[in-house]
Design an enzyme around this catalytic site. Sequence first.
Site, short mmCIF file in Angstrom:
data_model
loop_
_atom_site.label_atom_id
_atom_site.label_comp_id
_atom_site.label_asym_id
_atom_site.label_seq_id
_atom_site.Cartn_x
_atom_site.Cartn_y
_atom_site.Cartn_z
N ALA A 72 0.84 -1.19 0.00
CA ALA A 72 0.00 0.00 0.00
C ALA A 72 0.88 1.24 0.00
CB ALA A 72 -0.91 -0.01 1.22
N GLY A 78 -0.42 -5.11 0.50
CA GLY A 78 -1.51 -4.95 -0.45
C GLY A 78 -1.22 -5.60 -1.79
N GLU A 105 -2.14 -9.17 -1.32
CA GLU A 105 -3.60 -9.25 -1.27
C GLU A 105 -4.21 -9.07 -2.66
OE1 GLU A 105 -5.11 -7.68 2.93
OE2 GLU A 105 -3.68 -6.29 2.03
N GLU A 152 2.71 -6.23 7.18
CA GLU A 152 2.02 -5.15 7.90
C GLU A 152 2.24 -5.19 9.40
OE1 GLU A 152 -0.47 -5.69 4.13
OE2 GLU A 152 0.69 -6.95 5.49
#
Length: 680
Positions: A64, A103, A106, A126
């Site tokens: 992210a 991310g 993901e 994370e």
Amino acid sequence: MTDSPISTTREGDLLIVTSNNPPVNALGAAVRTGLTAALDEAEGDDSIKALVLRCEGRTFFAGADITEFGKPPVEPLLPAVIERMEAFGKPIVAAIHGTALGGGCETALGCHYRIAVPSAKIGTPEVKLGLLPGAGGTQRLPRVATVELALEMTAKGDPISAKKAHEAGLIDRLAGEDTLREEAIAFANEIKDARPIPRVSEMEAKADAGVFDEFRKANARKFHGFDAPEANIKCVEAATQMPFKEGIAFEREQFGKLMFGSQSAAMRHLFFAERKAAKIDDVPSDIQLREIKKVGVIGAGTMGGGISMNFLQAGYPVTIVEMKQEALDSGTGVIRKNYENSAAKGRFTNDQVEQWMGQLTGSLSQDDLADCDLIIEAVFENMDVKKEIFGNLDRICKPGAILASNTSYLDVNEIAAATNRPGDVVGMHFFSPANVMKLLEVVRGEKTDKDVLATVMDVAKKIRKVAVVAGVCDGFIGNRMLKPRQVEANKLLMEGATPSQIDKVHTDFGMPMGPFQMADLAGVDIGWHRDPTRIENIRDALAAEDRWGQKKGAGFYDYDEKRRPSPSPRVAEIIEDFRKKSNAEVREISDEEIMERTLYPMVNEGALILEEGIAQRASDIDVVWIYGYGWPVYRGGPMFWADLEGAKKILAGLEKHEDKFDFKISKLLREKADKGERFN
């Protein structure tokens, strides 16, 4: 899609969706918007049968956009984009190279198929920012792979290789390192008509009884004090107990708690603080650096040997100098032994060990440092000895060579004055063990040249250190802040506290050890005058009785054969004797007072350091204490912790005990308290 980091091209009936968002293809708002537009394009064109999602540059989506953390969300949000991808009516193949982290991982899980080059890394780090994968990662990982692997990836945060991911089912196919695009297209052509389309959310996560409790127990020490690992475990556990949608809702609830909690704020602060520390306010980023090809180290003891190992592993030839052959042989022997022990544990190969040792040259003459570009003095803390060494180096070393001292306390300006080239002199304070500890305090003398400073900061990166610039003062940043804590801890002993009580306040706070545990580890005899008949304080009394700490099996604590500490009746007697001799008023000391008189003075000293310009910024102080002294990461460093506590509270706590302190309360701290401001 003009002016977008996402572009699309056609390959027959395939839509190739490409991200080009350097440097790491972070999944910022523009990328998410571009991905949504690409899905719209594919959805509106019946001739498109499948999609390939790939990235230009050195990596797949590496996570992210961290700059968006803590700010109002910008749509489309990543979870919604991933959910739309997974529910898409046409198969999507993720083509992974470099890293697919956070991310990025993901996003890949939201695709229906995944192909990767063998060198790729897959992970959800994370937790290292006090968070969890908040876009479905904790729910999809245990469904597509094993629960055990999902726990490792989420709660520990270390990436896995593409090969391991392939074996676990996270990756469907491995591609050639140079043929990923072509093989991804071929793969998409293979599966474009396959139905039903596989969706991870429709899979089931299964776990053996007891797996979660066993994982918690096995990692209890590593996870102690941190909120995020347990939140990750709970979410993976939810994946085995709840339908997918309920699990996603639970994940988002847990993510929100972490995101707006103090621990994640502290860990994100450190992430940015480490990067800021590399920037020197008055040194241009494009300054010409000095060339460092060969390094010299004076002293083959614990520090010199550890310093040498850093440079050898980074590919620098090292000449190490000692006064006597026995000391030289011992020092180089320890270096080899350390390397061989690491190789036996699989950290290095034997070939690497031999390569590094082949770059090490031992010498008994400082004259052999004449061709070195950087020379680091690492002898004991004696100003006269250091000045003599630097006077010799001034005569021996070539023009432009950088002369550095590993001093942890002494005046770098005085050392530099022993040479005719003070601009070439700088402090490089490594922390013990130097081959392990990440921190390097780079001490800037009054006359240190800017290119010298910039070069040393650059070298620090190459030897994988986190470097912080400090000005010249007694103890620089870290040791200077340590002093008032130790002074107050000793006073508290005289007033009624015990070593174990004081240490427990610090370990409960999250420190790896308290003041007296640290003294025993470092050596109670450090700095001792070596006269057993001259007993002026408690440490003198301990040292005179051979209670030098862990190395002697006795210090402030008694130690068993496994170096496990227990309170010492003899130490209690020594402390009581000193109390009686000084007519000290003994009373019950609260844990709150210990906190206010040991940790609050550290914040005050940090504020004085900022006032005096010894540190460039408050966050640099935080970096020093986290990487050099074990300040708990989840508290963000002493100055960040002070911001959380509030300067007003810190000031009030100090003023409560002001009559007992030997130091002044910082003007800057008072200003921050009055104005309600933060240090960071």
